[in-house]
Scaffold this motif. Structure first.
Motif, PDB file in Angstrom:
ATOM      1  N   ASN A  70      -9.217   9.281 -29.312  1.00  0.00           N
ATOM      2  CA  ASN A  70     -10.499   8.551 -30.013  1.00  0.00           C
ATOM      3  C   ASN A  70     -10.552   8.686 -31.349  1.00  0.00           C
ATOM      4  O   ASN A  70     -11.321   7.852 -32.214  1.00  0.00           O
ATOM      5  N   ALA A  71     -10.189   9.952 -31.966  1.00  0.00           N
ATOM      6  CA  ALA A  71     -10.490  10.212 -33.192  1.00  0.00           C
ATOM      7  C   ALA A  71      -9.271   8.854 -34.342  1.00  0.00           C
ATOM      8  O   ALA A  71      -9.922   9.012 -35.072  1.00  0.00           O
ATOM      9  N   TYR A  72      -8.094   8.548 -33.228  1.00  0.00           N
ATOM     10  CA  TYR A  72      -7.870   7.971 -34.454  1.00  0.00           C
ATOM     11  C   TYR A  72      -7.824   6.567 -34.699  1.00  0.00           C
ATOM     12  O   TYR A  72      -8.431   5.911 -35.275  1.00  0.00           O
ATOM     13  N   VAL A  73      -9.080   5.949 -33.353  1.00  0.00           N
ATOM     14  CA  VAL A  73      -9.505   4.680 -33.361  1.00  0.00           C
ATOM     15  C   VAL A  73     -10.690   4.319 -34.486  1.00  0.00           C
ATOM     16  O   VAL A  73     -10.290   4.056 -35.562  1.00  0.00           O
ATOM     17  N   LYS A  74     -11.854   5.957 -34.183  1.00  0.00           N
ATOM     18  CA  LYS A  74     -12.298   5.264 -35.690  1.00  0.00           C
ATOM     19  C   LYS A  74     -12.178   5.708 -36.576  1.00  0.00           C
ATOM     20  O   LYS A  74     -12.700   5.140 -37.707  1.00  0.00           O
ATOM     21  N   LYS A  75     -10.972   6.297 -37.098  1.00  0.00           N
ATOM     22  CA  LYS A  75     -10.796   7.049 -38.014  1.00  0.00           C
ATOM     23  C   LYS A  75     -10.044   5.490 -38.776  1.00  0.00           C
ATOM     24  O   LYS A  75     -10.193   4.763 -39.837  1.00  0.00           O
ATOM     25  N   VAL A  76      -9.274   4.743 -37.903  1.00  0.00           N
ATOM     26  CA  VAL A  76      -9.656   3.323 -38.132  1.00  0.00           C
ATOM     27  C   VAL A  76     -10.357   2.581 -38.760  1.00  0.00           C
ATOM     28  O   VAL A  76     -10.258   1.429 -39.795  1.00  0.00           O
ATOM     29  N   VAL A  77     -10.659   2.563 -38.178  1.00  0.00           N
ATOM     30  CA  VAL A  77     -13.030   1.953 -37.531  1.00  0.00           C
ATOM     31  C   VAL A  77     -13.158   2.305 -39.615  1.00  0.00           C
ATOM     32  O   VAL A  77     -13.392   0.923 -40.264  1.00  0.00           O
ATOM     33  N   LEU A  78     -13.189   3.707 -39.612  1.00  0.00           N
ATOM     34  CA  LEU A  78     -13.582   3.598 -41.072  1.00  0.00           C
ATOM     35  C   LEU A  78     -12.834   3.794 -42.747  1.00  0.00           C
ATOM     36  O   LEU A  78     -13.647   3.228 -43.247  1.00  0.00           O
ATOM     37  N   SER A  79     -11.476   3.477 -42.071  1.00  0.00           N
ATOM     38  CA  SER A  79     -10.783   2.940 -42.893  1.00  0.00           C
ATOM     39  C   SER A  79     -11.012   1.913 -43.843  1.00  0.00           C
ATOM     40  O   SER A  79     -10.422   0.826 -44.701  1.00  0.00           O
ATOM     41  N   VAL A  80     -10.897   0.916 -42.476  1.00  0.00           N
ATOM     42  CA  VAL A  80     -10.473  -1.404 -42.825  1.00  0.00           C
ATOM     43  C   VAL A  80     -11.997  -0.813 -43.085  1.00  0.00           C
ATOM     44  O   VAL A  80     -12.496  -1.797 -44.312  1.00  0.00           O
ATOM     45  N   PHE A  81     -12.713  -0.545 -43.173  1.00  0.00           N
ATOM     46  CA  PHE A  81     -14.406  -0.383 -43.726  1.00  0.00           C
ATOM     47  C   PHE A  81     -14.812  -0.301 -44.848  1.00  0.00           C
ATOM     48  O   PHE A  81     -15.040  -0.372 -45.526  1.00  0.00           O
TER      49      PHE A  81
END
Length: 185
Positions: A70-81
């Motif tokens: 879950n933390a990894y998914v949130k990190k990916v979302v923020l990184s792409v944004f």
């Protein structure tokens, strides 16, 4: 709604595509929280980039437990944004250099000469060196056309319009770089 806990003791979806499909509502809610509320081609591009990055990690770790998914998914979302915001800012700097600076016009409607005028002229000349299709797409974006409108004008797919634009930006930056102009500072 939290994403499925990949690697947890719960039942695992059968394929990576199933995992990504189950994550999509969560990803959309995360993008909505970051300000991408309305469905748009830009939000769809962000969503696709996020799904692609997650897919790559899941493919590389097939069969292995991913801790803190879950933390990894949130990190990916923020990184792409964040990456998209930085790319937009870099492009904006290039186009801002080409637009007229109304604050530099004197009371009689004449532009005062200066370094920005010279820079604008160099950018315009450099734009003339970019290939015809790329130049046209760059000019349309400068005029405020969306990728969707550009795609319709040329009978292209949305992806082709975006790709042509980004390749045109890269070409323009290379041409300006050869002339000693680095607009990313």
């Amino acid at each position: 709604m939290a994403p499925a806990k990949y690697g947890a003791a719960s039942v695992m979806p059968e394929s990576i595509e199933d995992i990504l499909d189950s994550l999509t509502p969560f990803l959309i809610s995360e993008l909505r929280a970051l300000g991408c509320a309305a469905p748009s081609p830009e939000r769809d591009d962000l969503l696709q980039e996020i799904r692609l990055r997650i897919w790559q990690v899941l493919r590389e770790n097939q069969g292995k437990k991913i801790i803190f998914f879950n933390a990894y998914v949130k990190k990916v979302v923020l990184s792409v944004f964040i990456n998209e915001g930085q790319k937009t800012n870099r492009e904006k700097k290039i186009f801002d250099a080409a637009k007229t600076d109304e604050s530099r016009i004197d009371g009689y409607g004449r532009a005062r000469p200066g370094a920005m005028d010279m820079l604008k002229e160099v950018v315009r000349e450099s734009l003339g060196s970019v290939g015809a299709a790329k130049r046209r797409v760059l000019e349309l974006r400068l005029e405020g056309f969306s990728f969707e409108e550009i795609a319709r004008l040329h009978s292209w797919s949305l992806r082709r319009a975006q790709s042509t634009y980004y390749r045109g930006i890269a070409d323009l930056k290379d041409i300006l770089g050869k002339r000693g102009i680095d607009l990313e500072d």
